[in-house]
Write a protein that holds these residues in place. Sequence first.
Motif, PDB file in Angstrom:
ATOM      1  N   LEU A  30       0.831  -1.204   0.000  1.00  0.00           N
ATOM      2  CA  LEU A  30       0.000   0.000   0.000  1.00  0.00           C
ATOM      3  C   LEU A  30       0.869   1.259   0.000  1.00  0.00           C
ATOM      4  CD1 LEU A  30      -2.787  -1.123   2.468  1.00  0.00           C
ATOM      5  CD2 LEU A  30      -2.961  -0.887  -0.012  1.00  0.00           C
ATOM      6  N   MET A  31       1.990   1.196   0.694  1.00  0.00           N
ATOM      7  CA  MET A  31       2.935   2.301   0.683  1.00  0.00           C
ATOM      8  C   MET A  31       3.451   2.538  -0.741  1.00  0.00           C
ATOM      9  SD  MET A  31       6.174   2.470   3.289  1.00  0.00           S
ATOM     10  CE  MET A  31       6.761   4.017   3.966  1.00  0.00           C
ATOM     11  N   LEU A  32       3.764   1.447  -1.431  1.00  0.00           N
ATOM     12  CA  LEU A  32       4.245   1.535  -2.812  1.00  0.00           C
ATOM     13  C   LEU A  32       3.162   2.075  -3.742  1.00  0.00           C
ATOM     14  CD1 LEU A  32       6.385  -1.113  -4.630  1.00  0.00           C
ATOM     15  CD2 LEU A  32       4.325  -0.250  -5.720  1.00  0.00           C
ATOM     16  N   ASP A  46       7.182  -5.786 -12.553  1.00  0.00           N
ATOM     17  CA  ASP A  46       7.113  -6.093 -11.126  1.00  0.00           C
ATOM     18  C   ASP A  46       8.177  -7.147 -10.835  1.00  0.00           C
ATOM     19  OD1 ASP A  46       6.487  -6.594  -8.510  1.00  0.00           O
ATOM     20  OD2 ASP A  46       4.432  -7.263  -8.880  1.00  0.00           O
ATOM     21  N   VAL A  47       9.264  -6.741 -10.195  1.00  0.00           N
ATOM     22  CA  VAL A  47      10.399  -7.622  -9.917  1.00  0.00           C
ATOM     23  C   VAL A  47      10.177  -8.342  -8.591  1.00  0.00           C
ATOM     24  CG1 VAL A  47      12.867  -7.690  -9.407  1.00  0.00           C
ATOM     25  CG2 VAL A  47      12.007  -6.208 -11.234  1.00  0.00           C
ATOM     26  N   PHE A  53       0.354  -9.694  -5.838  1.00  0.00           N
ATOM     27  CA  PHE A  53      -0.460  -8.660  -5.200  1.00  0.00           C
ATOM     28  C   PHE A  53      -0.314  -7.320  -5.929  1.00  0.00           C
ATOM     29  CE2 PHE A  53      -0.019  -5.423  -1.563  1.00  0.00           C
ATOM     30  CZ  PHE A  53      -1.320  -4.972  -1.696  1.00  0.00           C
ATOM     31  N   VAL A  54       0.921  -6.865  -6.112  1.00  0.00           N
ATOM     32  CA  VAL A  54       1.153  -5.570  -6.756  1.00  0.00           C
ATOM     33  C   VAL A  54       0.883  -5.655  -8.251  1.00  0.00           C
ATOM     34  CG1 VAL A  54       2.922  -3.856  -7.311  1.00  0.00           C
ATOM     35  CG2 VAL A  54       2.738  -4.745  -4.986  1.00  0.00           C
ATOM     36  N   THR A  55       1.264  -6.747  -8.880  1.00  0.00           N
ATOM     37  CA  THR A  55       1.015  -6.914 -10.319  1.00  0.00           C
ATOM     38  C   THR A  55      -0.450  -6.720 -10.653  1.00  0.00           C
ATOM     39  OG1 THR A  55       2.857  -8.463 -10.622  1.00  0.00           O
ATOM     40  CG2 THR A  55       1.084  -8.564 -12.232  1.00  0.00           C
ATOM     41  N   LEU A 112       8.351   1.962 -15.782  1.00  0.00           N
ATOM     42  CA  LEU A 112       8.265   1.842 -14.331  1.00  0.00           C
ATOM     43  C   LEU A 112       8.667   0.438 -13.898  1.00  0.00           C
ATOM     44  CD1 LEU A 112       7.247   2.841 -11.492  1.00  0.00           C
ATOM     45  CD2 LEU A 112       4.970   2.019 -12.188  1.00  0.00           C
ATOM     46  N   VAL A 113       9.565   0.363 -12.925  1.00  0.00           N
ATOM     47  CA  VAL A 113       9.905  -0.900 -12.269  1.00  0.00           C
ATOM     48  C   VAL A 113       9.471  -0.802 -10.820  1.00  0.00           C
ATOM     49  CG1 VAL A 113      11.745  -2.446 -11.514  1.00  0.00           C
ATOM     50  CG2 VAL A 113      11.858  -1.398 -13.778  1.00  0.00           C
ATOM     51  N   VAL A 114       8.763  -1.806 -10.337  1.00  0.00           N
ATOM     52  CA  VAL A 114       8.366  -1.854  -8.938  1.00  0.00           C
ATOM     53  C   VAL A 114       8.862  -3.149  -8.317  1.00  0.00           C
ATOM     54  CG1 VAL A 114       6.313  -0.429  -9.313  1.00  0.00           C
ATOM     55  CG2 VAL A 114       6.116  -2.925  -9.423  1.00  0.00           C
ATOM     56  N   SER A 115       9.076  -3.106  -7.022  1.00  0.00           N
ATOM     57  CA  SER A 115       9.449  -4.315  -6.296  1.00  0.00           C
ATOM     58  C   SER A 115       8.996  -4.164  -4.850  1.00  0.00           C
ATOM     59  CB  SER A 115      10.957  -4.554  -6.357  1.00  0.00           C
ATOM     60  OG  SER A 115      11.283  -5.786  -5.729  1.00  0.00           O
ATOM     61  N   ASN A 116       8.000  -4.944  -4.480  1.00  0.00           N
ATOM     62  CA  ASN A 116       7.467  -4.905  -3.125  1.00  0.00           C
ATOM     63  C   ASN A 116       8.105  -6.019  -2.302  1.00  0.00           C
ATOM     64  OD1 ASN A 116       5.714  -3.980  -1.050  1.00  0.00           O
ATOM     65  ND2 ASN A 116       4.344  -5.704  -1.439  1.00  0.00           N
ATOM     66  N   LEU A 117       9.075  -5.636  -1.451  1.00  0.00           N
ATOM     67  CA  LEU A 117       9.802  -6.609  -0.632  1.00  0.00           C
ATOM     68  C   LEU A 117      10.491  -7.663  -1.500  1.00  0.00           C
ATOM     69  CD1 LEU A 117       7.215  -7.212   2.240  1.00  0.00           C
ATOM     70  CD2 LEU A 117       9.347  -5.932   2.392  1.00  0.00           C
TER      71      LEU A 117
END
Length: 275
Positions: A30-32, A46-47, A53-55, A112-117
């Motif tokens: 949620l922070m991301l 999404d790495v 979840f984020v994807t 955009l690249v994202v990575s949640n934990l």
Amino acid sequence: MTSHEDIDWSAPEVAAHYDELPLWSAPFGLMLLARVPLHRGQSVVDVGAGTGFVTVELAQRCGPESRVTAVDPWAAAMERLADKVAFLGLTNVDVVVASAEDLPLPDASVDLVVSNLGINNLDDPPAVLHECARVLRAGGRLVTTTNLVGHMEQVYAAYRSALSDLGLDDHRHALDAQEQHRATVASVSDQLTVAGLDVVDVATDVFRMRFADGQALFAHWFVRLGFVPGWRSVVPDTEADRVLADVAARLDAVAAEQGALELTVPMACVTAVRR
């Protein structure tokens, strides 16, 4: 206290039930999601996507014109994500089983690249960040979350006391190393800079996990999955059950005094831009 069980990460049932862990990943996610740029038509990676979840959220929040590529070497999780994508009727998601150290994407092809934990839990974070920088277009963003040093400090304090009282102080260095290997804002920022990314935003916060007592903590499925193996590795296997039982008892006492066992988890969300 629940005894240790080896987790077979390749087993489909592990991935199938991994979605039962939202209380761990959701605060970071949620922070991301509160900080990522949301634009129609953008290309997103999404790495370390896990079960997605984020994807899934980004695929819907950015609109069907966008393209989200989920990358993770965990094949069972990717199968689980593919099932969710099909069920939800999402046509803008690619599910890719691959190492983050070698992303199957062209240079300068991603917005955009994202990575949640994700990045902080991989074997070679610097190599992964260089790959992220490679696939990002100039001006593209990377948004990543991580837990920080000080994570579950209440458990580590009880563990240090247990080692001392049980005459196992020789293993204190192993416990300290495990606690201190976690990221700091400075260490994440330095890695991003070396990879060719400029940090433009850092957000920090703390979330709390509450348990009835130490016994409940050690019996929790996610704790057994993600943390108990590491805690056991601090001491010889012949001592692990005795030490963890002592740690649980100390946490029981804390819970009895305070009304519940509350663990604090400091977290950060860092945004960087490709030069």
